[in-house]
Design an enzyme around this catalytic site. Structure first.
Site, PDB file in Angstrom:
ATOM      1  N   ASP A  94      -2.962  -7.142  -7.871  1.00  0.00           N
ATOM      2  CA  ASP A  94      -4.325  -7.485  -8.291  1.00  0.00           C
ATOM      3  C   ASP A  94      -4.451  -7.184  -9.788  1.00  0.00           C
ATOM      4  OD1 ASP A  94      -5.782  -8.017  -5.576  1.00  0.00           O
ATOM      5  OD2 ASP A  94      -4.555  -6.257  -5.260  1.00  0.00           O
ATOM      6  N   SER A  96       0.226  -8.861   1.485  1.00  0.00           N
ATOM      7  CA  SER A  96      -1.233  -8.829   1.437  1.00  0.00           C
ATOM      8  C   SER A  96      -1.752  -8.719   2.863  1.00  0.00           C
ATOM      9  CB  SER A  96      -1.759 -10.129   0.813  1.00  0.00           C
ATOM     10  OG  SER A  96      -3.148 -10.280   1.095  1.00  0.00           O
ATOM     11  N   VAL A 110       4.897  -5.483  -4.385  1.00  0.00           N
ATOM     12  CA  VAL A 110       5.916  -5.472  -3.318  1.00  0.00           C
ATOM     13  C   VAL A 110       5.865  -6.822  -2.609  1.00  0.00           C
ATOM     14  CG1 VAL A 110       6.692  -4.341  -1.200  1.00  0.00           C
ATOM     15  CG2 VAL A 110       5.699  -2.977  -3.055  1.00  0.00           C
ATOM     16  N   ARG A 152      -4.190 -10.134   3.905  1.00  0.00           N
ATOM     17  CA  ARG A 152      -4.661 -11.483   4.273  1.00  0.00           C
ATOM     18  C   ARG A 152      -3.523 -12.392   4.750  1.00  0.00           C
ATOM     19  NH1 ARG A 152      -8.704 -10.547  -0.126  1.00  0.00           N
ATOM     20  NH2 ARG A 152     -10.717 -10.548   0.919  1.00  0.00           N
ATOM     21  N   HIS A 178       0.837  -1.202   0.000  1.00  0.00           N
ATOM     22  CA  HIS A 178       0.000   0.000   0.000  1.00  0.00           C
ATOM     23  C   HIS A 178       0.876   1.258   0.000  1.00  0.00           C
ATOM     24  CE1 HIS A 178      -2.813  -2.868   2.199  1.00  0.00           C
ATOM     25  NE2 HIS A 178      -3.587  -2.443   1.227  1.00  0.00           N
TER      26      HIS A 178
HETATM   27  P1  AMP Z   1      -6.426  -3.520  -0.816  1.00  0.00           P
HETATM   28  O1  AMP Z   1      -6.344  -2.714   0.424  1.00  0.00           O
HETATM   29  O2  AMP Z   1      -6.050  -4.949  -0.639  1.00  0.00           O
HETATM   30  O3  AMP Z   1      -7.717  -3.312  -1.555  1.00  0.00           O
HETATM   31  O4  AMP Z   1      -5.306  -2.947  -1.788  1.00  0.00           O
HETATM   32  C1  AMP Z   1      -5.279  -1.578  -2.122  1.00  0.00           C
HETATM   33  C2  AMP Z   1      -4.311  -1.378  -3.274  1.00  0.00           C
HETATM   34  O5  AMP Z   1      -3.022  -1.831  -2.888  1.00  0.00           O
HETATM   35  C3  AMP Z   1      -4.713  -2.178  -4.527  1.00  0.00           C
HETATM   36  O6  AMP Z   1      -4.490  -1.378  -5.677  1.00  0.00           O
HETATM   37  C4  AMP Z   1      -3.770  -3.341  -4.468  1.00  0.00           C
HETATM   38  O7  AMP Z   1      -3.479  -3.891  -5.752  1.00  0.00           O
HETATM   39  C5  AMP Z   1      -2.529  -2.703  -3.886  1.00  0.00           C
HETATM   40  N1  AMP Z   1      -1.662  -3.731  -3.301  1.00  0.00           N
HETATM   41  C6  AMP Z   1      -2.017  -4.686  -2.407  1.00  0.00           C
HETATM   42  N2  AMP Z   1      -0.960  -5.486  -2.138  1.00  0.00           N
HETATM   43  C7  AMP Z   1       0.070  -5.009  -2.882  1.00  0.00           C
HETATM   44  C8  AMP Z   1       1.442  -5.405  -3.048  1.00  0.00           C
HETATM   45  N3  AMP Z   1       1.946  -6.450  -2.389  1.00  0.00           N
HETATM   46  N4  AMP Z   1       2.206  -4.699  -3.899  1.00  0.00           N
HETATM   47  C9  AMP Z   1       1.699  -3.644  -4.585  1.00  0.00           C
HETATM   48  N5  AMP Z   1       0.415  -3.219  -4.462  1.00  0.00           N
HETATM   49  C10 AMP Z   1      -0.373  -3.898  -3.622  1.00  0.00           C
END
Ligand code: AMP
Length: 277
Positions: free
Chosen positions: A147, A182, A173, A184, A34
Site C-alpha cells: 500500500d 492481499s 510479499v 481480498r 501481514h
Molecule cells: P491490511 O490488513 O490490509 O490493512 O494490511 C495491514 C498491513 O499489512 C498494511 O501495512 C499493509 O500494507 C500490509 N500488507 C498487506 N499486504 C501485504 C503484502 N502482500 N506484503 C507486505 N505487506 C502487506
C-alpha cells in the site's frame, strides 16, 4: 500473549512497557504479508503489539466493509506463533462512539491514485492510524510497501504533526506467480485468480522497459495498459508512473519512480506497485 479489547486497558498496559514497542496495525485475515510485518517488528523491538480492526471509516458506502473477510481465531493462533506480546482488537463502537467528529487529513499526496479513486479512504486511514498511535504509543510502526500511497501519507502525517515514532516500510510479499498477497484475493474464483497475475506482469513489463533504457513514462503506461487490456476479466482503474515522494505523474521517468496500478478483476479491486530505481 494478551488480547485486549478496551482502549483504556491498552493505554494502561502501555504505560508499563519501558523498552521499544513495535506496532503493526492491520485489518486481520492474515496472510504472509501481514506476518512479514510482525516478524520484522519481532526482530527489532522488545515488545510487539498488533492491532486487528476492520476500520469502517476507510470504506466507501459502496465498498466491501461488511463482506471484508474476518477470522480472528486463526489470526490469534498465527500471532501466538510469531510471538507477538499484545493483540489490540477494539470494537468499532469504542473507536467511533456516537458524536465522534474529528478527522486527520493529509492534503495533496492524498489527491491522486487511491485518494482520487476512493474518496475519503485515506482520511479514514490517517484518522484511525493517528488514534491507534495515540493509544499504543509505539516506538516503531510497520507498514507494507504493497500500500505504497498509504505509507507515503502516514509518513507525511507523522512528520507534519510531530508524532514521536519511526515508520518502517516492509517489502511486498508475493505469491509464487507474483500476485501480491492481499486479504481480498480470497474474493477471486480460480479463473479470476489466474487473470489477476496480469497486475504483476504489467509491473514487470514496466521494469523491463525501464531497464532497457525507456524513459518516456507515457510509453511505459501505454505498454502496461495494452497488456492489461488483453486480459478480458480485467478493468483498469488507473496505471500511474509518479514521483515516489510527491506522487506527481511523470513525463520522463526519474528514479525513484513509483509505478502503481489499480485493476478490477470481476468486482474485486486489486492494487500493486514497484519502484523504479
Ligand atoms: P491490511 O490488513 O490490509 O490493512 O494490511 C495491514 C498491513 O499489512 C498494511 O501495512 C499493509 O500494507 C500490509 N500488507 C498487506 N499486504 C501485504 C503484502 N502482500 N506484503 C507486505 N505487506 C502487506
Amino acid at each position: 500473549m494478551r488480547v485486549i479489547e478496551k482502549i483504556d486497558e491498552m493505554k494502561q498496559l502501555r504505560q508499563q512497557l519501558t523498552e521499544a514497542v513495535g506496532f503493526v496495525p492491520t485489518m486481520g485475515y492474515f496472510h504472509d504479508g501481514h506476518l512479514a510485518l510482525v516478524k520484522r517488528a519481532r526482530a527489532e523491538n522488545r515488545w510487539v503489539i498488533v492491532s486487528i480492526f476492520v476500520n469502517p471509516t476507510q470504506f466507501g458506502p459502496q465498498e466491501d466493509f461488511n463482506a471484508y473477510p474476518r477470522d480472528p481465531q486463526r489470526d490469534l493462533a498465527l500471532l501466538e506463533k510469531e510471538k507477538a506480546n499484545i493483540v489490540f482488537m477494539p470494537l468499532a463502537d469504542e473507536m467511533y462512539p456516537a458524536g465522534f467528529n474529528s478527522w486527520v487529513e493529509v492534503k495533496k499526496v492524498t489527491e491522486r491514485l487511491e485518494g482520487a479513486s476512493r474518496p475519503g479512504h485515506l482520511t479514514g486511514v490517517t484518522t484511525v492510524v493517528a488514534k491507534l498511535f495515540n493509544i499504543v504509543q509505539p516506538t516503531r510502526a510497520y507498514f507494507g510497501q504493497k500500500d505504497a500511497q498509504q505509507v507515503i501519507v502516514v509518513k507525511k502525517m507523522v512528520a507534519d504533526l510531530n508524532m514521536n515514532l519511526e515508520i518502517v516500510t516492509v517489502p511486498t510479499v508475493r505469491e509464487p506467480d507474483g500476485l501480491a498477497m492481499s486479504s481480498r484475493n480470497t474474493y477471486l474464483n480460480p479463473q479470476q485468480r489466474q487473470a489477476a497475475t496480469v497486475l504483476y506482469k504489467s509491473l514487470n513489463l514496466a521494469q523491463q522497459l525501464w531497464s532497457q533504457g525507456e524513459k518516456d513514462a507515457q510509453k511505459i503506461r501505454q505498454e502496461m495498459t495494452q497488456l492489461i487490456q488483453k486480459q478480458p476479466l480485467a478493468t483498469i482503474d488507473y496505471v500511474s508512473i509518479a514521483d515516489a515522494d510527491t506522487l506527481d505523474e511523470l513525463d520522463t521517468v526519474r528514479p525513484p519512480a513509483l509505478v502503481s496500478l489499480a485493476v478490477r478483476i470481476g468486482s474485486t479491486r486489486l492494487i500493486d506497485n514497484i519502484v523504479l530505481q
